[in-house]
Design a protein around this motif. Structure first.
Motif, PDB file in Angstrom:
ATOM      1  N   LEU A  14      -4.545  -7.352  -0.515  1.00  0.00           N
ATOM      2  CA  LEU A  14      -5.728  -7.983   0.055  1.00  0.00           C
ATOM      3  C   LEU A  14      -6.294  -7.173   1.212  1.00  0.00           C
ATOM      4  O   LEU A  14      -5.549  -6.545   1.977  1.00  0.00           O
ATOM      5  N   ASP A  15      -7.609  -7.210   1.358  1.00  0.00           N
ATOM      6  CA  ASP A  15      -8.274  -6.675   2.539  1.00  0.00           C
ATOM      7  C   ASP A  15      -7.989  -7.641   3.688  1.00  0.00           C
ATOM      8  O   ASP A  15      -8.383  -8.819   3.622  1.00  0.00           O
ATOM      9  N   PRO A  16      -7.292  -7.220   4.760  1.00  0.00           N
ATOM     10  CA  PRO A  16      -6.909  -8.167   5.812  1.00  0.00           C
ATOM     11  C   PRO A  16      -8.093  -8.716   6.604  1.00  0.00           C
ATOM     12  O   PRO A  16      -7.950  -9.734   7.280  1.00  0.00           O
ATOM     13  N   ALA A  17      -9.248  -8.068   6.499  1.00  0.00           N
ATOM     14  CA  ALA A  17     -10.419  -8.563   7.224  1.00  0.00           C
ATOM     15  C   ALA A  17     -11.150  -9.650   6.461  1.00  0.00           C
ATOM     16  O   ALA A  17     -11.832 -10.492   7.059  1.00  0.00           O
ATOM     17  N   THR A  18     -11.005  -9.653   5.115  1.00  0.00           N
ATOM     18  CA  THR A  18     -11.792 -10.581   4.299  1.00  0.00           C
ATOM     19  C   THR A  18     -10.972 -11.367   3.287  1.00  0.00           C
ATOM     20  O   THR A  18     -11.488 -12.316   2.692  1.00  0.00           O
ATOM     21  N   ASP A  19      -9.732 -10.970   3.074  1.00  0.00           N
ATOM     22  CA  ASP A  19      -8.862 -11.530   2.024  1.00  0.00           C
ATOM     23  C   ASP A  19      -9.370 -11.214   0.623  1.00  0.00           C
ATOM     24  O   ASP A  19      -8.897 -11.797  -0.367  1.00  0.00           O
ATOM     25  N   GLU A  20     -10.287 -10.290   0.509  1.00  0.00           N
ATOM     26  CA  GLU A  20     -10.751  -9.848  -0.801  1.00  0.00           C
ATOM     27  C   GLU A  20      -9.628  -9.087  -1.502  1.00  0.00           C
ATOM     28  O   GLU A  20      -8.904  -8.311  -0.878  1.00  0.00           O
ATOM     29  N   VAL A  21      -9.472  -9.312  -2.804  1.00  0.00           N
ATOM     30  CA  VAL A  21      -8.443  -8.613  -3.563  1.00  0.00           C
ATOM     31  C   VAL A  21      -8.847  -7.159  -3.745  1.00  0.00           C
ATOM     32  O   VAL A  21      -9.912  -6.851  -4.286  1.00  0.00           O
ATOM     33  N   VAL A  22      -7.991  -6.256  -3.275  1.00  0.00           N
ATOM     34  CA  VAL A  22      -8.238  -4.818  -3.389  1.00  0.00           C
ATOM     35  C   VAL A  22      -7.659  -4.277  -4.689  1.00  0.00           C
ATOM     36  O   VAL A  22      -8.215  -3.387  -5.325  1.00  0.00           O
ATOM     37  N   GLY A  23      -6.522  -4.818  -5.095  1.00  0.00           N
ATOM     38  CA  GLY A  23      -5.880  -4.366  -6.324  1.00  0.00           C
ATOM     39  C   GLY A  23      -4.725  -5.280  -6.690  1.00  0.00           C
ATOM     40  O   GLY A  23      -4.268  -6.093  -5.875  1.00  0.00           O
ATOM     41  N   THR A  24      -4.258  -5.172  -7.921  1.00  0.00           N
ATOM     42  CA  THR A  24      -3.141  -5.969  -8.413  1.00  0.00           C
ATOM     43  C   THR A  24      -2.053  -5.028  -8.925  1.00  0.00           C
ATOM     44  O   THR A  24      -2.341  -4.063  -9.650  1.00  0.00           O
ATOM     45  N   TYR A  25      -0.803  -5.325  -8.556  1.00  0.00           N
ATOM     46  CA  TYR A  25       0.303  -4.409  -8.838  1.00  0.00           C
ATOM     47  C   TYR A  25       1.513  -5.180  -9.345  1.00  0.00           C
ATOM     48  O   TYR A  25       1.702  -6.351  -9.027  1.00  0.00           O
ATOM     49  N   PRO A  26       2.368  -4.519 -10.107  1.00  0.00           N
ATOM     50  CA  PRO A  26       3.548  -5.195 -10.647  1.00  0.00           C
ATOM     51  C   PRO A  26       4.641  -5.387  -9.595  1.00  0.00           C
ATOM     52  O   PRO A  26       4.814  -4.551  -8.708  1.00  0.00           O
ATOM     53  N   GLU A  75     -10.766   5.620   2.447  1.00  0.00           N
ATOM     54  CA  GLU A  75     -11.365   4.338   2.071  1.00  0.00           C
ATOM     55  C   GLU A  75     -10.307   3.377   1.525  1.00  0.00           C
ATOM     56  O   GLU A  75     -10.369   2.166   1.780  1.00  0.00           O
ATOM     57  N   VAL A  76      -9.331   3.899   0.794  1.00  0.00           N
ATOM     58  CA  VAL A  76      -8.242   3.049   0.317  1.00  0.00           C
ATOM     59  C   VAL A  76      -7.430   2.530   1.504  1.00  0.00           C
ATOM     60  O   VAL A  76      -7.099   1.335   1.576  1.00  0.00           O
ATOM     61  N   VAL A  77      -7.107   3.420   2.442  1.00  0.00           N
ATOM     62  CA  VAL A  77      -6.374   3.020   3.645  1.00  0.00           C
ATOM     63  C   VAL A  77      -7.160   1.967   4.417  1.00  0.00           C
ATOM     64  O   VAL A  77      -6.607   0.943   4.865  1.00  0.00           O
ATOM     65  N   GLN A  78      -8.441   2.206   4.565  1.00  0.00           N
ATOM     66  CA  GLN A  78      -9.299   1.289   5.316  1.00  0.00           C
ATOM     67  C   GLN A  78      -9.324  -0.096   4.688  1.00  0.00           C
ATOM     68  O   GLN A  78      -9.225  -1.114   5.379  1.00  0.00           O
ATOM     69  N   ARG A  79      -9.418  -0.160   3.373  1.00  0.00           N
ATOM     70  CA  ARG A  79      -9.496  -1.453   2.696  1.00  0.00           C
ATOM     71  C   ARG A  79      -8.168  -2.214   2.765  1.00  0.00           C
ATOM     72  O   ARG A  79      -8.165  -3.436   2.891  1.00  0.00           O
ATOM     73  N   GLU A  80      -7.048  -1.499   2.691  1.00  0.00           N
ATOM     74  CA  GLU A  80      -5.765  -2.208   2.665  1.00  0.00           C
ATOM     75  C   GLU A  80      -5.221  -2.533   4.049  1.00  0.00           C
ATOM     76  O   GLU A  80      -4.436  -3.476   4.193  1.00  0.00           O
ATOM     77  N   THR A  81      -5.614  -1.774   5.077  1.00  0.00           N
ATOM     78  CA  THR A  81      -5.101  -2.023   6.423  1.00  0.00           C
ATOM     79  C   THR A  81      -6.129  -2.632   7.355  1.00  0.00           C
ATOM     80  O   THR A  81      -5.765  -3.239   8.365  1.00  0.00           O
ATOM     81  N   GLY A  82      -7.421  -2.421   7.066  1.00  0.00           N
ATOM     82  CA  GLY A  82      -8.468  -2.910   7.941  1.00  0.00           C
ATOM     83  C   GLY A  82      -8.798  -1.984   9.092  1.00  0.00           C
ATOM     84  O   GLY A  82      -9.702  -2.268   9.878  1.00  0.00           O
ATOM     85  N   LYS A  83      -8.106  -0.850   9.204  1.00  0.00           N
ATOM     86  CA  LYS A  83      -8.360   0.040  10.339  1.00  0.00           C
ATOM     87  C   LYS A  83      -9.691   0.774  10.161  1.00  0.00           C
ATOM     88  O   LYS A  83     -10.157   0.971   9.029  1.00  0.00           O
ATOM     89  N   PRO A  84     -10.330   1.189  11.241  1.00  0.00           N
ATOM     90  CA  PRO A  84     -11.577   1.944  11.136  1.00  0.00           C
ATOM     91  C   PRO A  84     -11.383   3.248  10.367  1.00  0.00           C
ATOM     92  O   PRO A  84     -10.273   3.808  10.340  1.00  0.00           O
ATOM     93  N   TYR A  85     -12.468   3.733   9.789  1.00  0.00           N
ATOM     94  CA  TYR A  85     -12.398   4.945   8.984  1.00  0.00           C
ATOM     95  C   TYR A  85     -11.838   6.120   9.790  1.00  0.00           C
ATOM     96  O   TYR A  85     -11.016   6.898   9.287  1.00  0.00           O
ATOM     97  N   GLY A  86     -12.270   6.250  11.034  1.00  0.00           N
ATOM     98  CA  GLY A  86     -11.815   7.377  11.853  1.00  0.00           C
ATOM     99  C   GLY A  86     -10.314   7.372  12.065  1.00  0.00           C
ATOM    100  O   GLY A  86      -9.674   8.432  12.085  1.00  0.00           O
ATOM    101  N   ASP A  87      -9.732   6.191  12.227  1.00  0.00           N
ATOM    102  CA  ASP A  87      -8.283   6.102  12.388  1.00  0.00           C
ATOM    103  C   ASP A  87      -7.568   6.453  11.091  1.00  0.00           C
ATOM    104  O   ASP A  87      -6.501   7.085  11.098  1.00  0.00           O
TER     105      ASP A  87
END
Length: 491
Positions: A14-26, A75-87
């Motif tokens: 989940l995206d921690p900022a929105t709870d949107e599903v980013v991906g599904t994994y086994p 962008e993957v890191v940003q979506r899964e952690t919520g950190k800014p792009y620069g970080d």
């Protein structure tokens, strides 16, 4: 579709900022983990056979892919952690540097070298080299899902091992991206594999017959992994938590020190094992330093300069530490509010040294600032912790002397976290912060085993390891050793 595929349990990232599903994994089972380790075992023979040059060439190929597609990974890191792009970009850039260093230096660090055979065995040559362990299991964290696990993955691969990687359940997409791009660079065999799931999947990896486990996470989980690994005498390297201190001497550059404190405490929402959680300031400059810290903190906004708390449960820990500090006489000069996703940057003063905010890892955007009469008191308080990961010192004239006295695996002088960006320096802690090292020569050797070889070049009359040894030989050897080593002291 097979029966296994039908019944495969899954989980969502989940995206921690929105709870949107980013991906599904086994959620991979013990049997699936064991199968991955077995594939890695078979692939390890090929990967070892490539030698240093063959592995280096493939690691450089992978590194080039990461570099060219950096934005995609960020962008993957940003979506899964919520950190800014620069970080996100900062941790990817640091990881790229480490891949390059490990690939370039593996032969130099691990290759065969001559050692002195000594006088008694001067008819021998002596060599040592570092050989791959085989299969390394890496269990990674969510706070720096590229930089931190790559410190183990990269060095293990460069040393000649294959790797089975279990990323955090909060950042499986980052792990998949890394494994998929490696497979593009090295398509021949499953040298670097992904397994996903929760704690049971990680436990299965520990017990699956790997040759070493590299773990980054909490001290409590690290202890469980050690206990499980002990059942099979599987060695481990543990990088656990920290309660890192920043020391500000009376001669420090206060602007730089304040900037480092604010960055070290609040970047990545304070979710940094080497982040600044405690600050000890010489009484002569305490007021000026605190004023500068508060001015800088006022410009830091949750949701702008840093993202949400990635792990929701951590919000309760931060809330508890702040409440305990205030209940025990401390004051929050900024922040103090913990929301549903974000924590305001919080500067705490007048907090007792036995409060949770000083003793326990908060892992949130808070810092305690304390006045000390001198740097002896600062060192004493900084060292009064069960942890011992990182530390920072600001002083124009006493930086090295203060760093030498700090009980920590790493210290940065007059800059924050610089040791993490220098690929040749080892990274790790002492005490409840763990043991073993990643990065640098020590990191390469962590994933290799030393092999010693002694070779007789020619025979000599003095046979020491034979039943044909004579009394004369024993007397001669006794005199020789006495001549060499018996004059160092007095009776």
């Amino acid at each position: 579709m097979t029966a296994v595929e039908v019944s495969q349990e899954t989980f969502d990232s989940l995206d921690p900022a929105t709870d949107e599903v980013v991906g599904t994994y086994p959620v991979q089972t013990r049997e699936q983990v064991e199968e991955a380790v077995e594939r890695a075992r078979e692939a390890s023979r090929w990967w070892m056979s490539l030698g240093f040059d063959g592995r280096a060439e493939r690691l450089r190929r992978w590194n080039a892919t990461i570099t060219r597609r950096m934005r995609e990974l960020c962008e993957v890191v940003q979506r899964e952690t919520g950190k800014p792009y620069g970080d996100a970009q900062l941790e990817v850039v640091l990881a790229i540097e480490h891949v390059a260093w490990a690939a370039k230096n593996a032969r130099k660090v691990l290759g065969r070298k001559r050692r002195s055979a000594g006088l008694l065995l001067s008819n021998h040559t002596a060599t040592v080299e570092y050989l791959p362990l085989g299969v390394v299991g890496v269990i990674g964290p969510w706070n720096y899902p590229v930089f931190t696990p790559m410190g183990s993955i990269t060095y293990a691969l460069a040393a000649g091992n294959t790797v089975v990687f279990k990323p955090s359940e909060y950042t499986p997409g980052v792990g998949k991206w890394l494994v998929d791009t490696f497979a593009e660079a090295v398509p021949e065999h499953p040298v670097f594999q992904l397994i996903t799931g929760f704690g049971k999947t990680g436990a299965a990896l520990v017990g699956a017959g790997v040759d070493k486990i590299a773990f980054t996470g909490s001290t409590a989980t690290g202890k469980k992994i050690m206990a499980a690994a002990a059942e099979t005498l599987t060695p481990v390297v543990i990088e656990a938590g920290g309660k890192d201190a920043l020391l500000v001497d009376s001669d420090a550059d206060l602007d730089a020190a304040a900037d480092a404190a604010v960055w070290g405490a609040f970047s990545n929402s304070g979710q940094t094992c080497i982040g600044v959680e405690r600050v000890y300031v010489h009484e002569r400059v305490y007021d000026s330093f605190l004023e500068k810290v508060l001015a800088l903190t006022g410009k830091v906004k949750a949701g702008e300069q840093y993202g949400p708390m990635t792990m929701p449960a951590q919000l309760d820990v931060v809330r508890k530490h702040i409440a305990d500090a205030i209940a025990r006489g401390g004051r929050a000069l900024t922040g103090g509010n913990v929301g549903e996703r974000f924590v305001e940057p919080t500067v705490l003063v007048d907090v007792p040294e036995d409060a949770e905010a000083v003793c326990e890892e908060t892992f949130g955007p808070t810092m305690t600032v304390a006045k000390v009469r001198d740097m002896d008191e600062a060192v004493e308080k900084a060292n009064a912790t069960k942890y011992g990961l990182a530390s920072t010192v600001f002083s124009k004239h006493n930086g090295q002397r203060l760093a030498d006295r700090l009980r920590a695996g790493m210290t940065s002088i007059n800059a924050p976290f610089s040791f993490a960006g220098i690929a040749s320096l080892p990274f790790g802690g002492v005490g409840d912060s763990g043991f073993g090292r990643i990065h640098g020569p020590e990191g390469l050797r962590e994933f290799a085993r030393p092999k010693a070889v002694a070779k007789q070049r020619f025979a000599v009359p003095l046979k020491l390891t034979s039943f044909t040894r004579t009394d004369k030989t024993e007397q001669l050897v006794g005199k020789l050793v006495t001549t060499l080593h018996g004059r160092g002291g007095k009776e």
